[in-house]
Scaffold this active site. Structure first.
Site, PDB file in Angstrom:
ATOM      1  N   GLY A  13       7.078   3.727   3.466  1.00 45.76           N
ATOM      2  CA  GLY A  13       6.555   2.892   4.500  1.00 45.76           C
ATOM      3  C   GLY A  13       7.854   2.285   5.174  1.00 45.76           C
ATOM      4  O   GLY A  13       8.771   2.898   5.268  1.00 45.76           O
ATOM      5  N   ASN A  82      10.231  -7.583   1.812  1.00 47.45           N
ATOM      6  CA  ASN A  82       9.133  -6.661   2.781  1.00 47.45           C
ATOM      7  C   ASN A  82       7.963  -6.133   2.183  1.00 47.45           C
ATOM      8  O   ASN A  82       6.966  -6.127   2.859  1.00 47.45           O
ATOM      9  CB  ASN A  82       9.983  -5.152   2.816  1.00 47.45           C
ATOM     10  CG  ASN A  82       9.217  -4.258   3.378  1.00 47.45           C
ATOM     11  OD1 ASN A  82       8.791  -4.163   4.499  1.00 47.45           O
ATOM     12  ND2 ASN A  82       8.709  -3.202   2.341  1.00 47.45           N
ATOM     13  N   ASP A  88      -8.343  -6.971   3.663  1.00 48.19           N
ATOM     14  CA  ASP A  88      -9.208  -7.346   4.706  1.00 48.19           C
ATOM     15  C   ASP A  88     -10.525  -7.636   4.423  1.00 48.19           C
ATOM     16  O   ASP A  88     -11.365  -6.821   3.870  1.00 48.19           O
ATOM     17  CB  ASP A  88      -9.003  -6.434   6.010  1.00 48.19           C
ATOM     18  CG  ASP A  88      -7.374  -6.142   6.448  1.00 48.19           C
ATOM     19  OD1 ASP A  88      -6.746  -7.177   5.860  1.00 48.19           O
ATOM     20  OD2 ASP A  88      -7.291  -5.456   7.183  1.00 48.19           O
ATOM     21  N   GLN A 144      -8.668 -11.038   9.042  1.00 49.34           N
ATOM     22  CA  GLN A 144      -7.305 -11.203   8.174  1.00 49.34           C
ATOM     23  C   GLN A 144      -6.763 -12.607   8.003  1.00 49.34           C
ATOM     24  O   GLN A 144      -5.681 -12.853   8.128  1.00 49.34           O
ATOM     25  CB  GLN A 144      -6.192 -10.416   8.761  1.00 49.34           C
ATOM     26  CG  GLN A 144      -6.309  -8.983   9.003  1.00 49.34           C
ATOM     27  CD  GLN A 144      -5.022  -8.140   9.051  1.00 49.34           C
ATOM     28  OE1 GLN A 144      -4.343  -8.638  10.082  1.00 49.34           O
ATOM     29  NE2 GLN A 144      -4.778  -7.114   8.383  1.00 49.34           N
ATOM     30  N   TYR A 147      -4.263 -12.699   5.403  1.00 52.06           N
ATOM     31  CA  TYR A 147      -3.160 -11.916   5.625  1.00 52.06           C
ATOM     32  C   TYR A 147      -2.255 -12.876   6.953  1.00 52.06           C
ATOM     33  O   TYR A 147      -1.010 -12.873   6.728  1.00 52.06           O
ATOM     34  CB  TYR A 147      -3.381 -10.653   6.130  1.00 52.06           C
ATOM     35  CG  TYR A 147      -2.061  -9.605   6.490  1.00 52.06           C
ATOM     36  CD1 TYR A 147      -1.245  -9.051   5.589  1.00 52.06           C
ATOM     37  CD2 TYR A 147      -1.790  -9.484   7.926  1.00 52.06           C
ATOM     38  CE1 TYR A 147      -0.342  -8.266   5.853  1.00 52.06           C
ATOM     39  CE2 TYR A 147      -0.686  -8.715   8.035  1.00 52.06           C
ATOM     40  CZ  TYR A 147       0.257  -8.055   7.249  1.00 52.06           C
ATOM     41  OH  TYR A 147       1.105  -7.118   7.642  1.00 52.06           O
ATOM     42  N   PRO A 177       6.592  -7.370  12.889  1.00 52.65           N
ATOM     43  CA  PRO A 177       6.390  -5.999  13.378  1.00 52.65           C
ATOM     44  C   PRO A 177       5.045  -6.067  14.002  1.00 52.65           C
ATOM     45  O   PRO A 177       3.993  -6.586  13.587  1.00 52.65           O
ATOM     46  CB  PRO A 177       6.430  -5.116  12.057  1.00 52.65           C
ATOM     47  CG  PRO A 177       7.041  -5.936  10.829  1.00 52.65           C
ATOM     48  CD  PRO A 177       6.787  -7.359  11.528  1.00 52.65           C
ATOM     49  N   GLY A 178       5.026  -5.248  14.906  1.00 50.44           N
ATOM     50  CA  GLY A 178       3.547  -4.967  15.518  1.00 50.44           C
ATOM     51  C   GLY A 178       3.003  -3.800  14.755  1.00 50.44           C
ATOM     52  O   GLY A 178       3.203  -3.660  13.363  1.00 50.44           O
ATOM     53  N   TYR A 179       2.072  -2.928  15.346  1.00 51.93           N
ATOM     54  CA  TYR A 179       1.537  -1.954  14.643  1.00 51.93           C
ATOM     55  C   TYR A 179       2.469  -0.808  14.444  1.00 51.93           C
ATOM     56  O   TYR A 179       3.015  -0.310  15.268  1.00 51.93           O
ATOM     57  CB  TYR A 179       0.099  -1.643  15.168  1.00 51.93           C
ATOM     58  CG  TYR A 179      -0.896  -2.748  15.134  1.00 51.93           C
ATOM     59  CD1 TYR A 179      -1.796  -2.435  13.821  1.00 51.93           C
ATOM     60  CD2 TYR A 179      -1.113  -3.643  15.763  1.00 51.93           C
ATOM     61  CE1 TYR A 179      -2.593  -3.600  13.634  1.00 51.93           C
ATOM     62  CE2 TYR A 179      -1.873  -4.663  15.614  1.00 51.93           C
ATOM     63  CZ  TYR A 179      -2.597  -4.618  14.518  1.00 51.93           C
ATOM     64  OH  TYR A 179      -3.757  -5.523  14.236  1.00 51.93           O
TER      65      TYR A 179
HETATM   66  N1  LIG Z   1       2.486  -1.289   8.796  1.00 56.20           N
HETATM   67  C1  LIG Z   1       2.312  -2.123   9.716  1.00 56.20           C
HETATM   68  O1  LIG Z   1       2.022  -1.708  10.841  1.00 56.20           O
HETATM   69  C2  LIG Z   1       2.782  -3.656   9.485  1.00 56.20           C
HETATM   70  C3  LIG Z   1       2.760  -4.427  10.487  1.00 56.20           C
HETATM   71  C4  LIG Z   1       3.182  -5.560  10.393  1.00 56.20           C
HETATM   72  C5  LIG Z   1       3.736  -5.782   9.385  1.00 56.20           C
HETATM   73  N2  LIG Z   1       3.753  -5.040   8.312  1.00 56.20           N
HETATM   74  C6  LIG Z   1       4.569  -5.715   6.872  1.00 56.20           C
HETATM   75  O2  LIG Z   1       5.648  -4.816   6.595  1.00 56.20           O
HETATM   76  C7  LIG Z   1       5.861  -4.746   5.342  1.00 56.20           C
HETATM   77  C8  LIG Z   1       5.731  -3.261   4.680  1.00 56.20           C
HETATM   78  O3  LIG Z   1       4.489  -2.524   5.239  1.00 56.20           O
HETATM   79  P1  LIG Z   1       4.138  -1.071   4.935  1.00 56.20           P
HETATM   80  O4  LIG Z   1       3.236  -0.809   5.835  1.00 56.20           O
HETATM   81  O5  LIG Z   1       5.380  -0.116   5.082  1.00 56.20           O
HETATM   82  O6  LIG Z   1       3.181  -1.361   3.739  1.00 56.20           O
HETATM   83  P2  LIG Z   1       3.094   0.150   2.550  1.00 56.20           P
HETATM   84  O7  LIG Z   1       3.430   1.294   3.179  1.00 56.20           O
HETATM   85  O8  LIG Z   1       1.709  -0.388   2.079  1.00 56.20           O
HETATM   86  O9  LIG Z   1       4.352  -0.216   1.470  1.00 56.20           O
HETATM   87  C9  LIG Z   1       4.043  -1.530   0.808  1.00 56.20           C
HETATM   88  C10 LIG Z   1       5.330  -1.709  -0.274  1.00 56.20           C
HETATM   89  O10 LIG Z   1       5.284  -2.710  -0.868  1.00 56.20           O
HETATM   90  C11 LIG Z   1       5.097  -2.644  -2.353  1.00 56.20           C
HETATM   91  N3  LIG Z   1       4.480  -3.725  -2.986  1.00 56.20           N
HETATM   92  C12 LIG Z   1       3.073  -4.065  -2.618  1.00 56.20           C
HETATM   93  N4  LIG Z   1       2.975  -4.976  -3.561  1.00 56.20           N
HETATM   94  C13 LIG Z   1       3.820  -5.215  -4.286  1.00 56.20           C
HETATM   95  C14 LIG Z   1       3.884  -6.102  -5.394  1.00 56.20           C
HETATM   96  N5  LIG Z   1       2.941  -7.200  -5.940  1.00 56.20           N
HETATM   97  N6  LIG Z   1       5.119  -6.114  -5.914  1.00 56.20           N
HETATM   98  C15 LIG Z   1       6.191  -5.458  -5.504  1.00 56.20           C
HETATM   99  N7  LIG Z   1       6.088  -4.685  -4.590  1.00 56.20           N
HETATM  100  C16 LIG Z   1       4.799  -4.472  -4.059  1.00 56.20           C
HETATM  101  C17 LIG Z   1       4.861  -1.354  -2.548  1.00 56.20           C
HETATM  102  O11 LIG Z   1       5.042  -0.666  -3.604  1.00 56.20           O
HETATM  103  P3  LIG Z   1       4.081   0.570  -4.345  1.00 56.20           P
HETATM  104  O12 LIG Z   1       4.304   1.649  -3.387  1.00 56.20           O
HETATM  105  O13 LIG Z   1       4.561   0.783  -5.945  1.00 56.20           O
HETATM  106  O14 LIG Z   1       2.487   0.244  -4.072  1.00 56.20           O
HETATM  107  C18 LIG Z   1       5.335  -0.465  -1.336  1.00 56.20           C
HETATM  108  O15 LIG Z   1       6.620  -0.205  -1.551  1.00 56.20           O
HETATM  109  C19 LIG Z   1       4.648  -5.441   4.569  1.00 56.20           C
HETATM  110  O16 LIG Z   1       4.980  -6.806   4.497  1.00 56.20           O
HETATM  111  C20 LIG Z   1       3.543  -5.566   5.717  1.00 56.20           C
HETATM  112  O17 LIG Z   1       2.707  -6.491   5.730  1.00 56.20           O
HETATM  113  C21 LIG Z   1       3.290  -3.726   8.370  1.00 56.20           C
END
Ligand SMILES: NC(=O)c1ccc[n+]([C@@H]2O[C@H](COP(=O)([O-])OP(=O)(O)OC[C@H]3O[C@@H](n4cnc5c(N)ncnc54)[C@H](OP(=O)(O)O)[C@@H]3O)[C@@H](O)[C@H]2O)c1
Length: 240
Positions: A13, A82, A88, A144, A147, A177-179
């Protein structure tokens, strides 16, 4: 010697792009993850970046991992918090467990990881910390509460810790970040996603690289005067 950067959730991600962006910036990068061994193996094979498995919500597990990483790779001078999850539900269905899981993983992890690298950064008089928040921590989002509370907490956490670190040249910033087009967002039903994109002035979802660019900027050695800020990277969806 290249500075060591640890990116939690750094093997897929947004985190994967952040890890790769920091490596391209000349850092020695280490990624962490929760349990997805297959993604971690493939990531290390593709990038050469080592991955360490531990739960960022568990203080003792974080302490053991930080000790191991510092012994094997070197002192952590750049930390990107991160790792994050969503669980949700509207308040009617939001269980205590869903509340705790999201608060502990998204916000508790910032305490755990910052606490464990703080003394070293203070002694070396250098540190770069970036906490990944969210547009939904700034604006709130239906379904949320957990969250949005965790991410909003990250923004306050960042501003407070920045004040403590400033004298020791430790900067602490957040990115909201946004979406972004990742698995987390692909889990959103298509009709809902369509409505979300319609509200983004830039007319598209963000990419993981859009966020990684911000992290590389905020963690640069010469970004010394930027601290306590929240950088919104959201295509103009929310101007905060
Ligand atoms: N995607 C979006 O649109 C968006 C928007 C705003 C903010 N964000 C934020 O950006 C960050 C990354 O999001 P993403 O979309 O890339 O998420 P993602 O694809 O779901 O990846 C999440 C990552 O966090 C790790 N993780 C989750 N729980 C954990 C734990 N308890 N201990 C250690 N590692 C853990 C996961 O490890 P595993 O692979 O082993 O599960 C994975 O590497 C998050 O903080 C999210 O809230 C995302």
């Amino acid at each position: 010697m290249a500075r060591v950067a640890l990116v939690t959730g750094g093997q897929r991600g947004i985190g994967a792009a952040i890890s790769e962006g920091l490596k391209a910036a000349g850092r020695t990068v280490v990624a962490s993850y929760a349990g997805n061994d297959e993604a971690a193996r493939a990531f290390t094979e593709r990038t050469g970046i080592p991955c360490y498995k531990f739960d960022v919500a568990d203080y003792d597990a974080c302490a053991a991992a930080v000790q191991k990483i510092q012994a094997e790779v070197g002192p952590i001078e750049i930390l990107v918090n991160n790792a994050g999850i969503t669980r949700d539900a509207t308040m009617k269905r939001l269980s205590r467990q869903m509340w705790e899981d999201v608060i502990d993983t998204n916000l508790g992890s910032c305490y755990n990881m910052c606490k464990l690298v703080w003394d070293g950064m203070t002694e070396r008089k250098f540190g770069r910390i970036v906490n990944i928040g969210s547009i939904n921590g700034q604006a709130g989002q239906y379904g949320q509460v957990n969250y949005a509370a965790a991410k909003s907490g990250i923004h306050g956490f960042t501003k407070a810790l920045a004040q403590e670190g400033a004298r020791a040249s430790i900067t602490v910033n957040a990115i909201a970040p946004g979406y972004v087009d990742t698995e987390m967002v692909r889990a959103v039903p298509p009709d809902v996603l369509e409505k979300i994109i319609a509200k983004i002035p830039r007319g598209r979802l963000g990419t993981a690289q859009d966020i990684a660019r911000g992290v590389a900027f905020l963690t640069a050695d010469d970004a010394d005067f930027i601290t306590g800020s929240t950088l919104s990277i959201n295509g103009g969806q929310h101007m905060y």
